[in-house]
Design an enzyme around this catalytic site. Structure first.
Site, PDB file in Angstrom:
ATOM      1  CD  GLU A 212      72.893  80.325   5.225  1.00  3.83           C
ATOM      2  OE1 GLU A 212      73.065  79.135   4.928  1.00  3.83           O
ATOM      3  OE2 GLU A 212      71.775  80.804   5.465  1.00  3.83           O
TER       4      GLU A 212
ATOM      5  CB  CYS B 297      70.631  89.553   0.554  1.00  2.00           C
ATOM      6  SG  CYS B 297      69.803  89.525   2.136  1.00  2.00           S
TER       7      CYS B 297
ATOM      8  CB  CYS C 258      69.359  87.896  14.595  1.00  2.00           C
ATOM      9  SG  CYS C 258      68.461  89.466  14.668  1.00  2.00           S
TER      10      CYS C 258
ATOM     11  CB  CYS D 111      61.321  88.339  14.212  1.00  2.00           C
ATOM     12  SG  CYS D 111      61.890  90.038  14.346  1.00  2.00           S
TER      13      CYS D 111
ATOM     14  CB  CYS E 184      63.170  85.609  11.483  1.00  2.00           C
ATOM     15  SG  CYS E 184      64.792  85.733  10.753  1.00  2.00           S
TER      16      CYS E 184
ATOM     17  CB  CYS F  46      62.546  87.247   3.271  1.00  2.00           C
ATOM     18  SG  CYS F  46      62.810  88.557   2.121  1.00  2.00           S
TER      19      CYS F  46
HETATM   20  N1  SAH Z   1      66.773  92.509  10.914  1.00  2.00           N
HETATM   21  C1  SAH Z   1      66.444  93.215   9.727  1.00  2.00           C
HETATM   22  C2  SAH Z   1      66.961  92.578   8.448  1.00  2.00           C
HETATM   23  C3  SAH Z   1      66.838  91.073   8.327  1.00  2.00           C
HETATM   24  S1  SAH Z   1      65.252  90.410   7.986  1.00  2.00           S
HETATM   25  C4  SAH Z   1      64.941  93.416   9.641  1.00  2.00           C
HETATM   26  O1  SAH Z   1      64.213  92.911  10.485  1.00  2.00           O
HETATM   27  O2  SAH Z   1      64.495  94.157   8.775  1.00  2.00           O
HETATM   28  C5  SAH Z   1      64.906  90.859   6.338  1.00  2.00           C
HETATM   29  C6  SAH Z   1      63.429  90.821   5.990  1.00  2.00           C
HETATM   30  O3  SAH Z   1      62.947  89.469   5.947  1.00  2.00           O
HETATM   31  C7  SAH Z   1      62.547  91.531   6.996  1.00  2.00           C
HETATM   32  O4  SAH Z   1      61.668  92.400   6.339  1.00  2.00           O
HETATM   33  C8  SAH Z   1      61.753  90.412   7.659  1.00  2.00           C
HETATM   34  O5  SAH Z   1      60.500  90.854   8.097  1.00  2.00           O
HETATM   35  C9  SAH Z   1      61.666  89.397   6.540  1.00  2.00           C
HETATM   36  N2  SAH Z   1      61.420  88.035   7.002  1.00  2.00           N
HETATM   37  C10 SAH Z   1      61.937  87.432   8.082  1.00  2.00           C
HETATM   38  N3  SAH Z   1      61.490  86.161   8.177  1.00  2.00           N
HETATM   39  C11 SAH Z   1      60.664  85.946   7.123  1.00  2.00           C
HETATM   40  C12 SAH Z   1      59.904  84.824   6.652  1.00  2.00           C
HETATM   41  N4  SAH Z   1      59.905  83.663   7.308  1.00  2.00           N
HETATM   42  N5  SAH Z   1      59.198  84.981   5.525  1.00  2.00           N
HETATM   43  C13 SAH Z   1      59.200  86.144   4.843  1.00  2.00           C
HETATM   44  N6  SAH Z   1      59.907  87.223   5.213  1.00  2.00           N
HETATM   45  C14 SAH Z   1      60.624  87.146   6.352  1.00  2.00           C
END
Ligand code: SAH
Length: 358
Positions: free
Chosen positions: A93, A106, A113, A117, A120, A340
């Site tokens: 996406e 973006c 991935c 986390c 996410c 995000c």
């Molecule tokens: N892997 C990289 C880039 C992808 S995530 C990273 O971790 O930075 C991009 C951003 O989205 C990151 O700052 C992450 O903390 C945030 N993010 C992920 N899941 C989220 C959620 N459910 N709500 C808000 N931000 C989120």
């Protein structure tokens, strides 16, 4: 796997070498890359100053496109999200966020991935493979194609954030190539400040990014103010803890003379508490940094909830009182799952439902 490479993945030296080895003139590399990245052509046939025999050779050796558009959805706030299908049948996406005279894209850097986390959605897909540089660049080119359909003299994409699916630093080689092509004055001519690579904290690769002088800014997803909190949310912290991460960002700041942006997801009772705000102040106060706070978007994990408005205000108040620069990010594209952490391909579920109903 796909049997041949995307031509957009090649550096100009690699393209020159290939041309020489194929009995072609190496000066054609510049013409070809001009068509690819300035002209953003849709086929080799459009490369008018390249002889047809050379175009045929190129077409036999390299894909000129790697993605097809599978879907596009538009948010009520103007954010667009594309679902692209790769040549080997996977899905990624890409999100375009318009704001005043800016068009930020973006981009995804991996299919799925592996960082896992807790908050996410992409993590739930698991990891399939890294994207080639050509596949990352094509996401941007396709957004430009879309902008052109809106008006003849449409502006092009202005900013790139490497915050889509995947962990960019686990695909550093291809992210580096992508940034170099974007930065190249003869190609996309995008300034370093207009590209931001975001990492969950792959510490040795932060150093490598500096060693390679990759033309980009650095954002780090902090999301935790102590090891216990951070390890609970981000397993990467068990390998490289907060101390190691901050040492790496300090080194980045020292060697690039650029500040780091810390992203900080606000989660009720976990990261959005008075104690966390005070710890964040302790981390940020001695450093040249900016903080982007992001309220948790629906992560399909019932244990994690967004904080109440008053809790968010209290958190920001504490941090701001210490003169730390913190911005609360406006979530964009939530209604189409483009915000995000919401990017995830879900066709498998649909297919399953289809099979059941059949
Ligand atoms: N892997 C990289 C880039 C992808 S995530 C990273 O971790 O930075 C991009 C951003 O989205 C990151 O700052 C992450 O903390 C945030 N993010 C992920 N899941 C989220 C959620 N459910 N709500 C808000 N931000 C989120």
């Amino acid at each position: 796997m796909v049997k041949y490479q995307d031509i957009k993945s090649l550096t100009s030296d690699e393209l020159k070498k290939w041309l020489r080895e194929s009995g072609e003139k190496s000066f054609r590399a510049e013409q070809i890359q001009n068509w690819l990245f300035r002209g953003q052509v849709k086929s080799y046939d459009e490369m008018l100053n390249v002889p047809p025999s050379t175009r045929d050779q190129l077409a036999a050796a390299f894909r000129i496109h790697s993605l097809t558009e599978a879907d596009c959805s538009e948010s009520s706030d103007g954010t667009l999200k594309w679902l692209f299908r790769t040549a080997d049948g996977h899905h990624i996406e890409t999100v375009m966020i318009p704001a005043n005279d800016r068009f930020s894209v973006c981009v995804s850097t991996q299919i799925g991935c592996a960082m896992n986390c807790a908050f996410c959605r992409t993590a739930k897909m698991g990891f399939t493979r890294n994207l080639e540089a050509g596949e990352i660049l094509e996401q941007i080119i396709r957004v430009n194609w879309h902008l052109k359909t809106l008006s003849e003299d449409a502006p092009e994409v202005t900013n790139i954030i490497f915050m889509g699916m995947g962990e960019p630093l686990m695909n550093l080689e291809n992210v580096h190539r992508t940034c170099c092509t974007l930065h190249n004055q003869k190609l996309f001519n995008m300034g370093r400040k207009r590209m931001t690579v975001s990492t969950s904290g792959v510490v040795p690769r932060i150093k490598e990014l500096v060693d390679r002088n990759t033309p980009c800014c650095l954002a780090v997803s902090l999301n935790g103010t102590n090891d216990e909190m951070r390890s609970r949310l981000m397993p990467v912290n068990k390998t490289w803890n907060l101390e190691a991460l901050l040492a790496a960002t300090d080194e980045y700041t020292r060697r690039t003379d650029n500040y780091v942006t810390f992203e900080f997801v606000l989660i009720k009772d976990i990261t959005c508490t008075e104690q966390a705000a005070k710890e964040l102040v302790r981390i940020a106060a001695p450093r040249r940094c900016k903080i982007n706070a992001i309220v948790l978007n629906d992560s399909s994990d019932a244990e994690l909830q967004p904080p109440e408005a008053e809790e968010i205000d209290r958190f920001l108040e504490i941090v701001r009182a210490a003169k730390i620069q913190i911005t609360l990010r406006n979530p964009r594209g939530r209604d189409i799952l483009a915000a995000c952490g919401q990017l995830a391909y879900q066709q498998r579920k649909v297919e399953h439902a289809d099979t059941k109903s059949a």
